[in-house]
Scaffold this active site. Structure first.
Site, PDB file in Angstrom:
ATOM      1  N   LYS A 296      -1.110 -17.708 -40.427  1.00  0.00           N
ATOM      2  CA  LYS A 296      -0.912 -16.368 -39.900  1.00  0.00           C
ATOM      3  C   LYS A 296      -1.456 -15.163 -41.025  1.00  0.00           C
ATOM      4  CE  LYS A 296       2.911 -17.052 -36.617  1.00  0.00           C
ATOM      5  NZ  LYS A 296       1.910 -17.148 -35.587  1.00  0.00           N
TER       6      LYS A 296
ATOM      7  N   PHE B 162      10.822 -23.537 -35.074  1.00  0.00           N
ATOM      8  CA  PHE B 162       9.719 -23.566 -34.391  1.00  0.00           C
ATOM      9  C   PHE B 162       8.532 -23.606 -35.435  1.00  0.00           C
ATOM     10  CE2 PHE B 162       5.817 -21.177 -33.068  1.00  0.00           C
ATOM     11  CZ  PHE B 162       5.659 -21.334 -31.738  1.00  0.00           C
TER      12      PHE B 162
ATOM     13  N   ASP C 293       7.876 -24.466 -44.266  1.00  0.00           N
ATOM     14  CA  ASP C 293       7.062 -23.890 -43.220  1.00  0.00           C
ATOM     15  C   ASP C 293       7.083 -22.256 -43.431  1.00  0.00           C
ATOM     16  OD1 ASP C 293       5.798 -22.371 -41.242  1.00  0.00           O
ATOM     17  OD2 ASP C 293       6.474 -24.027 -39.655  1.00  0.00           O
TER      18      ASP C 293
END
Length: 401
Positions: free
Chosen positions: A255, A141, A226
């Site tokens: 984030k 994801f 990531d």
């Protein structure tokens, strides 16, 4: 007062149905706790998928944002502002890198990393035009943009959004043999999550990340990590890659970098890699804006002390010790994770992950399901030991143990 039911109905009527949230309407938040419009408090064990690593309204971060709001919030990149150089330099230093490419959302940072890898492949590695390939892992994801979903294996993310962007090869996560076979002279990058978050907090087999690092060095391929969810303290280290002594060629961050206040993301790499860009080839109106840089600089300062990484490691050990007993009870079939991050696969007889999340909500705990049967736990790193223990008690009660 407008009720939660009214607000939920209004949202359903006027917002595109891209989410199916729990029926909670939050009014305020502080630390690891949220309060809804009716005054009921909830322990937040989701933390915005790691965007709220430092909790809701962290005083240091709020103060940094307020101070910058009184000065300047946006200039665009047409001119420099006085927080930009420090942000780039200090984030690069935190990562052990040299250059930063600022962005806003995590998906934007992933897209930027893809462009960077391709540009590097053509200008530095010498891959023929239009032939660059990037190897990714199944179950990944990395966002929901058109290019990113083109290499997703999640049918919900892909269905009805084609035609898809070419140039990617998918191999099984954790399979070094498949990775080795996939790398060719036209491969410019391997893009991986060191721990797969959306798939249910999947930790790769020991030795996998070092193996990928070795293969990419041998084949002159960039290793792109990531760390949007796994990075910035979540796993008990600044970066999840550190657990296996791996340093990638490129970090993709987001984030928690925005402290739960503003969207901030970045690609961080060497001068050789990010230096391939020329003015006009890439950009972002809001990327690296003064408000974002002010908040992110405070996040970097907080991480530099190591306090939050140590806290995630210590509390994470206690959390995993408590969760490790669950499979023997028959209520969950597996527990995975690292630091203050866990994925639990709920036994079929107890219902779906969504149903378990609903029961937790009724007991004042917020968590979220993933892929049907998995519950993810990612408490803010500032959660107290007592509150975390209480939240785990509610989980055990919901599971009937």
């Amino acid at each position: 007062m407008t009720t939660a039911e009214d607000l939920i109905a209004a949202a359903d009527a006027h917002c595109a149905p891209t989410y199916d949230p729990l029926p909670v309407v939050v009014a305020t938040g502080e630390g690891a706790w949220l309060t809804d419009v009716a005054g009921r408090r909830y322990l937040d064990l989701l933390a915005g998928y790691s965007a709220l690593n430092f909790g809701h309204r962290n005083p240091r971060l709020i103060e940094a944002a307020k101070a910058q709001l009184d000065r300047v919030t946006l200039t665009s990149r047409a001119v420099l502002h006085d927080r930009f150089a420090a942000f780039c330099a200090e984030l690069a230093e935190l990562c052990g890198m040299e250059m930063v490419l600022p962005a806003n959302s995590g998906a934007e940072a992933v897209e930027s990393a893809i462009k960077t890898a391709r540009k590097w492949g053509y200008r530095v590695k010498g891959v023929p035009a239009e032939m660059a390939k990037i190897v990714v892992a199944g179950g990944n994801f990395h966002g929901r943009t058109t290019t990113v979903i083109s290499f997703s294996t999640d049918p919900e993310a892909r269905a009805d959004f084609g035609p898809y962007t070419p140039g990617f090869q998918i191999v099984p996560y954790g399979d070094l043999t498949a990775m080795r076979a996939a790398l060719t002279e036209n491969t410019v990058a391997v893009l991986l999550e060191p721990i797969q978050g959306e798939s249910g907090v999947i930790v790769p087999p020991e030795g996998y990340l070092p193996g990928v690092r070795r293969l990419t060095r041998e084949r002159n391929v960039l290793f792109v990590a990531d760390e949007i969810q796994s990075g910035l303290g979540r796993t008990g280290r600044t970066f999840a890659c550190e657990h296996e002594g791996v340093v990638p060629d490129m970090y993709v961050l987001g984030k928690a970098l925005g402290g739960g206040i503003v969207p901030v993301s970045a690609v961080v790499s060497s001068a050789e890699v990010l230096g391939v860009f020329r003015p006009g080839e890439h950009g972002s109106t809001f990327g690296g804006n003064p408000l974002a840089c002010a908040v992110a600089l405070e996040v970097i300062a907080m991480l530099r002390t190591g306090e939050f990484q140590a806290r995630a490691a210590e509390l994470g050990e206690r959390m995993h010790r408590a969760l490790a007993a669950l499979p023997a009870t028959g209520t969950v079939t597996a527990v995975r994770g690292r630091g203050l991050w866990a994925g639990l696969d709920v036994a079929p007889g107890l219902g779906t992950g969504r149903q378990v999340a609903e029961r937790l909500r009724e007991r004042g705990v917020l968590a979220k399901e993933s892929h049907g049967a998995t519950i993810r736990l990612s408490p803010p790193l500032v959660v107290s030991e007592q509150d975390l223990a209480w939240g785990l008690e509610q989980l055990r009660a919901v599971l009937g143990v």
